[in-house]
Design an enzyme around this catalytic site. Sequence first.
Site, PDB file in Angstrom:
ATOM      1  CG  ASP A  13      30.215  39.289  61.155  1.00 23.22           C
ATOM      2  OD1 ASP A  13      30.494  38.144  61.566  1.00 23.22           O
ATOM      3  OD2 ASP A  13      31.078  40.131  60.841  1.00 23.22           O
ATOM      4  CE1 TYR A 230      30.416  55.341  62.079  1.00 18.56           C
ATOM      5  CE2 TYR A 230      31.161  56.848  63.796  1.00 18.56           C
ATOM      6  CZ  TYR A 230      30.494  56.613  62.613  1.00 18.56           C
ATOM      7  OH  TYR A 230      29.900  57.647  61.967  1.00 18.56           O
ATOM      8  CE  LYS A 233      31.117  52.711  56.918  1.00 15.47           C
ATOM      9  NZ  LYS A 233      31.297  53.421  58.202  1.00 15.47           N
TER      10      LYS A 233
HETATM   11  C1  F6R Z   1      35.188  46.069  58.175  1.00 18.36           C
HETATM   12  C2  F6R Z   1      35.732  44.863  58.822  1.00 18.36           C
HETATM   13  C3  F6R Z   1      37.212  44.643  58.819  1.00 18.36           C
HETATM   14  C4  F6R Z   1      37.801  44.949  60.196  1.00 18.36           C
HETATM   15  C5  F6R Z   1      39.345  44.792  60.218  1.00 18.36           C
HETATM   16  C6  F6R Z   1      39.934  44.989  61.605  1.00 18.36           C
HETATM   17  O1  F6R Z   1      33.814  46.178  58.351  1.00 18.36           O
HETATM   18  O2  F6R Z   1      35.013  44.085  59.396  1.00 18.36           O
HETATM   19  O3  F6R Z   1      37.849  45.371  57.818  1.00 18.36           O
HETATM   20  O4  F6R Z   1      37.449  46.237  60.597  1.00 18.36           O
HETATM   21  O5  F6R Z   1      39.703  43.501  59.779  1.00 18.36           O
HETATM   22  O6  F6R Z   1      39.286  44.153  62.479  1.00 18.36           O
HETATM   23  P1  F6R Z   1      39.710  43.937  63.992  1.00 18.36           P
HETATM   24  O7  F6R Z   1      39.768  45.278  64.645  1.00 18.36           O
HETATM   25  O8  F6R Z   1      38.631  43.046  64.505  1.00 18.36           O
HETATM   26  O9  F6R Z   1      41.072  43.253  63.974  1.00 18.36           O
HETATM   27 MG    MG Z   2      33.013  40.419  60.891  1.00 21.05          MG
HETATM   28 MG    MG Z   3      30.224  41.690  57.116  1.00 18.58          MG
END
Ligand code: F6R
Ligand code: MG
Ligand code: MG
Length: 373
Positions: A13, A230, A233
């Site tokens: 990513d 964390y 994933k």
């Molecule tokens: C799960 C994922 C998304 C983010 C969510 C919050 O792996 O990538 O669900 O966790 O969009 O993201 P932030 O904290 O970057 O705003």
């Molecule tokens: Mg991402």
């Molecule tokens: Mg991803």
Amino acid sequence: MVKKTTISLIKCDVGSLAGHHVVPEPLFKIAEKNMKKAEEEGLINSHHVFNVGDDLQLLMVHEMGESNQEIHKLAWNTFQEAAKKAMELKLYGAGQDLLKTAFSGNVRGMGPGVAEMEIEERGSDPIVVFAADKTSAGAFNFPLFRIFADPMNTAGLVIDPEMAGGFKFEVLDTIESKSVVLKCPEEMYELIGLIGTVDRYMISHVWRARDNMLCAVGSVTKLSLIAGKYIGKDDPVLIVRAQHGLPALGEILVPFMHSYFVAGWMRGSHWGPLMPVGVKDAKCTVFDGPPRIVALGFQVVNGRMACDDDGKPLIADLFDDPAFEMARREALELASSIRRMGEFEPARLSIKEMEYTTLPQILEKLKDRFKSI
Ligand code: F6R
Ligand code: MG
Ligand code: MG
């Protein structure tokens, strides 16, 4: 010595459009340019760049073997360059998975996910690669069990003499960094006992028992263990060989006729139904999902991918098919049911598996108000 062919699927990513949603065109362009150059220079023989959700996927076929430094460097540099572009565009989560700064010969343990398989090509060698977004490697435990150990899924286990000896599974304990090999059908209950715990035990390799032929390799990483916290994933990838004494293509795909629950989804902290989709639908929307999976099929021939007359790899987008409509509908129905529970378990993951949590702050704030009972 027999020449061997290696299939490397390396993903990262590096940033995405409008949230953790989808890889945009400028990043594909960079990946495509670098892959093409590596092909012209003879480092790799074939490539295919694709995405699932916010993960950029580099599929490479070459003769350099597994964990080859030059192949890994190519992937690492490509992700770096794409991340730089993502930063320029202020894309979301630019460089998200590039956890370490200095490349040390292998991208394993640095953030990107890797599945690699070196094989002696058979007369014809159909390959399926799977890639999923908004979930972790444990998501493949269930279908891998069904494909290689469940006689109710894979008819060949019962009626193909070539498969009658069963399969061996390497299971990683991602907490203790240990692995164990279990043989099915003899150790089926022990295998399920372990891999049913999807957040800890993950299948990394599968071999045909009678001749140790390698037939599946998964990317097993825990980004959180690499980063020490964390951070998302792992969005796993998997390579599987098909046919002629191995599970047929249809036996490899049939576990996905129904949706099933995987850990991940919103903020990496929820159980969500896995949705098999064609690449055109491999983007995460509802509650940052539902977690999506794509499956691409191709053939290897003399160290490269079988191509059309213009040299373009022949790729089958296997879930882009009405046969998976039911699973997609089930995924939406399951998604809407479980979301009714909001932040109550089992909709939410258990505390130790949550990527986001405010619990330590809540406990700190309330610590003087808790009374002994
Ligand atoms: C799960 C994922 C998304 C983010 C969510 C919050 O792996 O990538 O669900 O966790 O969009 O993201 P932030 O904290 O970057 O705003
Ligand atoms: Mg991402
Ligand atoms: Mg991803």
